[in-house]
Design a protein around this motif. Structure first.
Motif, PDB file in Angstrom:
ATOM      1  N   THR A   1       0.797  -1.221   0.000  1.00  0.00           N
ATOM      2  CA  THR A   1       0.000   0.000   0.000  1.00  0.00           C
ATOM      3  C   THR A   1       0.830   1.272   0.000  1.00  0.00           C
ATOM      4  O   THR A   1       0.496   2.223  -0.708  1.00  0.00           O
ATOM      5  CB  THR A   1      -0.952  -0.005   1.206  1.00  0.00           C
ATOM      6  N   ARG A   2       1.867   1.321   0.780  1.00  0.00           N
ATOM      7  CA  ARG A   2       2.661   2.556   0.845  1.00  0.00           C
ATOM      8  C   ARG A   2       3.309   2.858  -0.502  1.00  0.00           C
ATOM      9  O   ARG A   2       3.286   3.993  -0.967  1.00  0.00           O
ATOM     10  CB  ARG A   2       3.715   2.464   1.944  1.00  0.00           C
TER      11      ARG A   2
ATOM     12  N   ALA B   1       2.270   5.936  -3.028  1.00  0.00           N
ATOM     13  CA  ALA B   1       3.284   6.898  -3.482  1.00  0.00           C
ATOM     14  C   ALA B   1       3.255   7.030  -5.001  1.00  0.00           C
ATOM     15  O   ALA B   1       3.335   8.147  -5.538  1.00  0.00           O
ATOM     16  CB  ALA B   1       4.668   6.472  -3.008  1.00  0.00           C
ATOM     17  N   ILE B   2       3.120   5.911  -5.701  1.00  0.00           N
ATOM     18  CA  ILE B   2       3.044   5.939  -7.170  1.00  0.00           C
ATOM     19  C   ILE B   2       1.786   6.679  -7.618  1.00  0.00           C
ATOM     20  O   ILE B   2       1.841   7.527  -8.520  1.00  0.00           O
ATOM     21  CB  ILE B   2       3.100   4.510  -7.750  1.00  0.00           C
ATOM     22  N   LEU B   3       0.657   6.387  -6.982  1.00  0.00           N
ATOM     23  CA  LEU B   3      -0.593   7.056  -7.345  1.00  0.00           C
ATOM     24  C   LEU B   3      -0.540   8.554  -7.023  1.00  0.00           C
ATOM     25  O   LEU B   3      -1.094   9.370  -7.764  1.00  0.00           O
ATOM     26  CB  LEU B   3      -1.782   6.392  -6.647  1.00  0.00           C
ATOM     27  N   ALA B   4       0.124   8.923  -5.936  1.00  0.00           N
ATOM     28  CA  ALA B   4       0.271  10.347  -5.607  1.00  0.00           C
ATOM     29  C   ALA B   4       1.101  11.055  -6.678  1.00  0.00           C
ATOM     30  O   ALA B   4       0.727  12.142  -7.143  1.00  0.00           O
ATOM     31  CB  ALA B   4       0.920  10.510  -4.231  1.00  0.00           C
ATOM     32  N   ALA B   5       2.215  10.431  -7.079  1.00  0.00           N
ATOM     33  CA  ALA B   5       3.053  11.029  -8.131  1.00  0.00           C
ATOM     34  C   ALA B   5       2.278  11.115  -9.444  1.00  0.00           C
ATOM     35  O   ALA B   5       2.347  12.129 -10.158  1.00  0.00           O
ATOM     36  CB  ALA B   5       4.327  10.199  -8.316  1.00  0.00           C
TER      37      ALA B   5
ATOM     38  N   LEU C   1      -3.367  10.423  -0.576  1.00  0.00           N
ATOM     39  CA  LEU C   1      -2.484   9.286  -0.817  1.00  0.00           C
ATOM     40  C   LEU C   1      -1.208   9.378   0.012  1.00  0.00           C
ATOM     41  O   LEU C   1      -0.690   8.355   0.471  1.00  0.00           O
ATOM     42  CB  LEU C   1      -2.173   9.177  -2.310  1.00  0.00           C
ATOM     43  N   LEU C   2      -0.711  10.580   0.228  1.00  0.00           N
ATOM     44  CA  LEU C   2       0.475  10.740   1.078  1.00  0.00           C
ATOM     45  C   LEU C   2       0.156  10.389   2.533  1.00  0.00           C
ATOM     46  O   LEU C   2       1.037   9.906   3.260  1.00  0.00           O
ATOM     47  CB  LEU C   2       1.048  12.145   0.949  1.00  0.00           C
TER      48      LEU C   2
END
Length: 139
Positions: free
Chosen positions: A81-82, A86-90, A122-123
């Motif tokens: 999940t983390r 992080a990928i989805l936030a970017a 997401l972060l």
């Protein structure tokens, strides 16, 4: 002696345990729906990417599809999940700046800040993890 109205132990209650899952479902929904709409209309999506001036629109389409569908599903399941968050936030930030940066257009302004807000949520997932009801918690 009367008992306290709320549990005082550090163990999360069922509601507290469920909230990260509910949050992950809410965030993942937009990625899954967007990915499914891209899957249903690849030519339109590739055309939109090309019209934005980005290079290699077919590759961009494939990356977006992979990130949205696989990332959204992994977020729902709470799997890695983390990293996924992080990928989805970017991805959300890149999408905001690549496709919604015309802030003079009210619709684009709303989409831009929606993406910024999604990245913020997401972060939070990156910082605090998937929660009890997740595949990550079972590993």
């Amino acid at each position: 002696m009367a008992t306290a109205p709320f549990p005082t132990a550090a163990t999360p209650t069922n509601v507290q345990a469920a909230l990260p899952l509910v949050g992950r479902l809410g965030i993942a929904a937009i990625f899954l729906l967007s990915g499914l709409s891209k899957l249903a209309a690849p030519a339109a999506t590739i055309g939109y990417i090309a019209a934005s001036g980005l290079p290699l629109p077919q590759l961009g389409y494939a990356i977006a599809l992979l990130v949205e569908l696989v990332g959204g599903a992994a977020l729902v399941l709470g799997y890695r999940t983390r990293l996924v968050a992080a990928i989805l936030a970017a991805f959300s930030l890149a999408t905001a700046f690549a496709f919604h940066a015309a802030l003079g257009d009210q619709n684009q302004f709303i989409h831009f800040f929606k993406n910024i807000a999604m990245a913020g949520g997401l972060l939070q997932v990156v910082a605090f993890g998937a929660g009890t009801w997740s595949l990550d918690a079972r590993r």
